[in-house]
Enzyme design. Structure first.
Site, PDB file in Angstrom:
ATOM      1  N   LYS A 143       0.842  -1.305   0.020  1.00 28.03           N
ATOM      2  CA  LYS A 143      -0.145  -0.081  -0.091  1.00 28.03           C
ATOM      3  C   LYS A 143       0.777   1.387   0.121  1.00 28.03           C
ATOM      4  O   LYS A 143       0.735   2.059   0.789  1.00 28.03           O
ATOM      5  CB  LYS A 143      -0.919   0.161   1.247  1.00 28.03           C
ATOM      6  CG  LYS A 143      -2.029  -1.150   1.445  1.00 28.03           C
ATOM      7  CD  LYS A 143      -3.304  -0.660   0.330  1.00 28.03           C
ATOM      8  CE  LYS A 143      -4.269  -1.738   0.413  1.00 28.03           C
ATOM      9  NZ  LYS A 143      -4.031  -3.185   0.961  1.00 28.03           N
ATOM     10  N   LEU A 144       1.825   1.318  -0.965  1.00 27.78           N
ATOM     11  CA  LEU A 144       2.820   2.380  -0.920  1.00 27.78           C
ATOM     12  C   LEU A 144       1.909   3.667  -1.215  1.00 27.78           C
ATOM     13  O   LEU A 144       1.013   3.677  -1.825  1.00 27.78           O
ATOM     14  CB  LEU A 144       3.620   2.374  -2.183  1.00 27.78           C
ATOM     15  CG  LEU A 144       4.384   0.878  -1.963  1.00 27.78           C
ATOM     16  CD1 LEU A 144       5.333   0.793  -3.493  1.00 27.78           C
ATOM     17  CD2 LEU A 144       5.562   1.042  -0.886  1.00 27.78           C
ATOM     18  N   ILE A 162       6.429   9.661  -0.857  1.00 25.84           N
ATOM     19  CA  ILE A 162       7.076  10.382  -1.980  1.00 25.84           C
ATOM     20  C   ILE A 162       7.805   9.176  -2.967  1.00 25.84           C
ATOM     21  O   ILE A 162       7.904   8.106  -2.425  1.00 25.84           O
ATOM     22  CB  ILE A 162       8.178  11.413  -1.611  1.00 25.84           C
ATOM     23  CG1 ILE A 162       9.032  10.816  -0.451  1.00 25.84           C
ATOM     24  CG2 ILE A 162       7.382  12.756  -0.993  1.00 25.84           C
ATOM     25  CD1 ILE A 162      10.273  11.761  -0.171  1.00 25.84           C
ATOM     26  N   ARG A 201      -9.440 -14.444   3.253  1.00 29.50           N
ATOM     27  CA  ARG A 201      -9.986 -15.259   4.536  1.00 29.50           C
ATOM     28  C   ARG A 201     -10.854 -16.471   3.883  1.00 29.50           C
ATOM     29  O   ARG A 201     -11.012 -17.557   4.313  1.00 29.50           O
ATOM     30  CB  ARG A 201     -10.822 -14.495   5.320  1.00 29.50           C
ATOM     31  CG  ARG A 201      -9.665 -13.712   6.177  1.00 29.50           C
ATOM     32  CD  ARG A 201     -10.493 -12.583   6.987  1.00 29.50           C
ATOM     33  NE  ARG A 201     -10.809 -11.602   6.231  1.00 29.50           N
ATOM     34  CZ  ARG A 201     -11.476 -10.282   6.374  1.00 29.50           C
ATOM     35  NH1 ARG A 201     -11.817 -10.249   7.865  1.00 29.50           N
ATOM     36  NH2 ARG A 201     -11.572  -9.470   5.839  1.00 29.50           N
TER      37      ARG A 201
HETATM   38  P1  BMP Z   1     -10.147 -10.720   2.493  1.00 29.32           P
HETATM   39  O1  BMP Z   1     -10.509 -11.611   1.190  1.00 29.32           O
HETATM   40  O2  BMP Z   1      -9.549 -11.689   3.590  1.00 29.32           O
HETATM   41  O3  BMP Z   1     -11.129  -9.621   2.984  1.00 29.32           O
HETATM   42  O4  BMP Z   1      -8.595 -10.168   2.084  1.00 29.32           O
HETATM   43  C1  BMP Z   1      -8.683  -8.925   1.245  1.00 29.32           C
HETATM   44  C2  BMP Z   1      -7.342  -8.773   0.950  1.00 29.32           C
HETATM   45  O5  BMP Z   1      -7.394  -7.775  -0.204  1.00 29.32           O
HETATM   46  C3  BMP Z   1      -6.593  -8.029   2.094  1.00 29.32           C
HETATM   47  O6  BMP Z   1      -5.159  -8.477   1.978  1.00 29.32           O
HETATM   48  C4  BMP Z   1      -6.454  -6.567   1.702  1.00 29.32           C
HETATM   49  O7  BMP Z   1      -5.301  -5.989   2.415  1.00 29.32           O
HETATM   50  C5  BMP Z   1      -6.656  -6.320   0.554  1.00 29.32           C
HETATM   51  N1  BMP Z   1      -7.485  -5.104  -0.041  1.00 29.32           N
HETATM   52  C6  BMP Z   1      -8.534  -4.952   0.306  1.00 29.32           C
HETATM   53  O8  BMP Z   1      -9.466  -5.914   1.133  1.00 29.32           O
HETATM   54  N2  BMP Z   1      -9.405  -3.912   0.180  1.00 29.32           N
HETATM   55  C7  BMP Z   1      -8.993  -3.009  -0.758  1.00 29.32           C
HETATM   56  O9  BMP Z   1      -9.565  -1.980  -1.006  1.00 29.32           O
HETATM   57  C8  BMP Z   1      -7.530  -3.060  -1.130  1.00 29.32           C
HETATM   58  C9  BMP Z   1      -6.906  -4.369  -0.711  1.00 29.32           C
HETATM   59  O10 BMP Z   1      -5.508  -4.602  -1.125  1.00 29.32           O
END
Ligand code: BMP
Length: 227
Positions: A65-66, A69, A198
Site C-alpha cells: 500500500k505504497l 514520495i 480469508r
Molecule cells: P479478505 O478476502 O480476507 O477480505 O482479504 C482481502 C485482501 O485484499 C487483504 O489482503 C486486503 O489488504 C486487500 N485489500 C482489500 O481488502 N481492500 C482494498 O480496497 C484493497 C486491498 O488491497
C-alpha cells in the site's frame, strides 16, 4: 485463472509455516498470490524471499500500500523486489509528480508490474475516496500502470473504472467472501482478477476452497456473460 490469493497470516500462527503450507496446498490453481504488510513485518524480507521461493505463481504481488514520495516508494520497491515479487501496489491518491511517476520508472527498471489502487473495498471508502474516484481514475489513466485495484464490493465502480480506463489496464478486485462480494461479481463487472483472502486461507481445506471459488467464478461469469 482469475484468482489471486491474499496471504495475510492471522495472529497466533507461525507466519512462515502458515504461508508455505498454504502456497503448497493451493498449488498453481490460482493465477497469483498477494503478500503484504501483515506477513512482511513478521517474517522480514529474507523470510518472504524463502516463502516465495516455493510459489509457482505467475503473479506474486507485494501489497505494501505504497503512499509516499517517489524516492521512498522506490526504496521500498527495490528492497521488496529482492524477494521475488513481480508486482507492487501503490495508492493513486499520492498523485503522479514526485510520486507515482518516479515509482513507475523504478518499476520499469526492475521489471516489476505497477498496480495502482483507485478505490478501496471497505464501507469507509465512501467517505473520502468515492467522491474523488474520477480524479483517482484520472491519475491511473494518465500513468498507464499494468494494473489497478478496484473493489468487488462496488461493482458499479468497476464498471465505471473499466469504461474510463479502457482495456489496457488490468483490474484486480478485493472484497470477495469475508467482505461480502461473491466470487465472479467483480469479473462480471469487468475485473480481470479477484483477490480472495480469508474465504480461502481460513477454510478447513484451502485447496478445496480454491477449487470452489474457481468453480463459482466460472459459473457466475458464464451466467452473466452468456459464454
Ligand atoms: P479478505 O478476502 O480476507 O477480505 O482479504 C482481502 C485482501 O485484499 C487483504 O489482503 C486486503 O489488504 C486487500 N485489500 C482489500 O481488502 N481492500 C482494498 O480496497 C484493497 C486491498 O488491497
Amino acid at each position: 485463472m482469475s484468482l489471486i490469493v491474499a496471504l495475510d497470516p492471522p495472529r497466533g500462527v507461525d507466519p512462515f509455516k502458515w504461508s508455505v503450507n498454504l502456497i503448497e496446498s493451493i498449488g498453481n490453481k490460482p493465477a497469483g498470490v498477494k503478500v503484504g504488510i501483515p506477513l512482511t513485518v513478521r517474517v522480514g524480507v529474507e523470510g518472504l524471499k524463502d516463502i516465495l521461493s516455493v510459489s509457482p505463481h505467475k503473479l506474486r504481488i507485494a501489497d505494501m500500500k505504497l503512499a509516499d514520495i517517489g524516492y521512498v516508494m522506490s526504496l521500498i520497491t527495490e528492497a521488496i523486489a529482492e524477494t521475488g515479487v513481480n508486482a507492487v501496489i501503490a495508492h493513486a491518491f499520492v498523485g503522479r509528480e514526485g510520486a507515482l511517476e518516479n515509482l513507475k520508472r523504478t518499476c520499469d527498471e526492475l521489471g516489476v508490474k505497477l498496480v495502482v489502487l483507485g478505490l478501496m473495498s471497505h464501507p469507509g471508502a465512501s467517505e473520502i475516496m468515492r467522491p474523488v474516484f474520477r480524479n483517482l481514475l484520472g491519475v491511473i489513466k494518465d500513468l498507464k500502470p499494468w494494473g489497478s485495484v478496484l473493489p468487488a464490493t462496488m461493482p458499479e465502480a468497476i464498471r465505471e473504472g473499466r469504461e474510463f480506463l479502457g482495456k489496457d489496464v488490468k483490474i484486480l478486485s478485493p472484497g470477495v467472501g469475508a467482505q461480502g462480494a461473491s466470487p465472479g461479481d467483480a469479473l462480471c463487472a469487468g475485473a480481470d482478477y479477484e483477490i480472495v483472502g480469508r474465504l480461502i486461507t481460513r477454510a478447513e481445506d484451502p485447496s478445496l476452497a480454491v477449487e470452489e471459488v474457481i468453480k463459482a467464478q466460472r459459473e457466475r461469469v458464464e451466467a452473466c456473460l452468456g459464454s
